[in-house]
Design a protein around this motif. Structure first.
Motif, PDB file in Angstrom:
ATOM      1  N   TRP A 287     -20.557 -38.314  23.077  1.00 47.25           N
ATOM      2  CA  TRP A 287     -20.555 -36.863  22.887  1.00 47.25           C
ATOM      3  C   TRP A 287     -19.438 -36.418  21.942  1.00 47.25           C
ATOM      4  CZ3 TRP A 287     -24.018 -33.196  24.310  1.00 47.25           C
ATOM      5  CH2 TRP A 287     -24.968 -33.538  25.269  1.00 47.25           C
TER       6      TRP A 287
ATOM      7  N   SER B 193     -19.724 -34.083  28.249  1.00 46.64           N
ATOM      8  CA  SER B 193     -19.451 -33.662  26.872  1.00 46.64           C
ATOM      9  C   SER B 193     -18.108 -32.939  26.753  1.00 46.64           C
ATOM     10  CB  SER B 193     -20.569 -32.746  26.367  1.00 46.64           C
ATOM     11  OG  SER B 193     -20.577 -31.516  27.085  1.00 46.64           O
TER      12      SER B 193
ATOM     13  N   GLN C 139     -23.656 -35.895  16.471  1.00 44.11           N
ATOM     14  CA  GLN C 139     -23.383 -34.795  17.393  1.00 44.11           C
ATOM     15  C   GLN C 139     -23.118 -33.469  16.676  1.00 44.11           C
ATOM     16  OE1 GLN C 139     -23.934 -35.464  20.678  1.00 44.11           O
ATOM     17  NE2 GLN C 139     -24.520 -37.426  19.795  1.00 44.11           N
TER      18      GLN C 139
END
Length: 277
Positions: free
Chosen positions: A147, A164, A198
């Protein structure tokens, strides 16, 4: 006597990863005198025989390998490799080309290098992120490394996906893909670029311009809902690809939110139509 998958015994686990190779064949390979990397390559070929190409379509990784073979891809450029999940999955599903991996965060990079060491066709570039220009940037480190992102994760995302959450930062080098990849591939290689950064995918793509003639396909992790601040959504990338002559080829599910009752992300694979003509 002819060995069969049923009679040859349990599968062999190499460096903690099941290769799907019957034990009897593993035992023979161990006596060949090959180094560990070559042994892993031979065992991978044996796995292909027992697994059978007819089964590849049953998994996302297998379907991607089928597509890569059909497009005669020589090298997969793995941007945002994390600890090597993509490269390992490709080789375990029979991909016999090359993989070149890029990873910016220190801890994941160490694990990536250790994983790749067992595969002769897998190379790891120096630790860096890829984007639009050469500079240094801060990357946000998440509870779970996959993440981590140069973009800041949204509070709503942390509520849905607690892993995350940002727990630190690291200063990293940022360079352009079209300047770094040519240092490690053959000029005639047909390239396929996988980008999983991401929310930073658009910046990576901007750094591809000088290498686009050699790129015959892409795989992107795309969002239906912005999970990071300033993240572009799937429709931007569909237009970007279409404008450059790439066609949507495959779609695979990535993540779903039970809380929202909707899909959050999906993997999209693009190729040039008629790319083999």
């Amino acid at each position: 006597m002819r060995w069969s998958a049923a009679s040859a015994g349990p599968n062999f686990v190499y460096r903690g990863q099941p290769l799907g190779c019957p034990f009897a064949f593993w035992l023979v390979v161990q006596k060949t005198g090959l180094d560990d990397g070559r042994k892993a390559l031979v065992l991978n070929k044996i796995q292909q025989y027992f697994h059978g190409r007819r089964h590849l379509h049953r998994t996302p990784e297998g379907r991607l390998v089928i597509a890569l073979r059909a497009q005669r891809i020589d090298c997969v450029v793995d941007v945002g490799a994390n600890i090597g999940q993509t490269g390992l999955a490709l080789f375990k599903h029979g991909f016999d080309g090359k993989v070149l991996s890029f990873e910016p965060t220190s801890q994941a990079y160490k694990e990536l290098r250790e994983t790749a060491r067992a595969w002769p066709n897998w190379s790891v570039a120096p630790q860096m992120a890829l984007g639009t220009a050469e500079r240094q940037v801060e990357i946000n480190l998440a509870v779970t490394s996959n993440w981590s992102s140069i973009k800041k994760v949204r509070d709503k995302t942390v509520g849905m996906k607690p892993k995350s959450r940002i727990v630190g930062q690291e200063t990293i080098d940022l360079k352009r893909l079209d300047q770094e990849v040519p240092k490690s591939v053959d000029p005639n290689d047909r390239l396929f670029v996988k980008i999983d950064t991401q929310g930073y995918e658009a910046d990576v793509l901007e750094g591809c311009d000088g290498l686009l003639p050699s790129i015959f396909g892409f795989k992107l992790e795309l969002s239906l809902l912005a999970l990071y601040e300033g993240e572009k959504l799937y429709d931007y990338y569909l237009r970007w690809m279409a404008d450059r002559g790439f066609e949507l080829w495959m779609v695979e599910d990535v993540s779903f939110s039970s809380e929202l009752g909707r899909q959050l992300q999906f993997d999209a694979v693009f190729f040039r139509p008629g790319g083999l003509s």
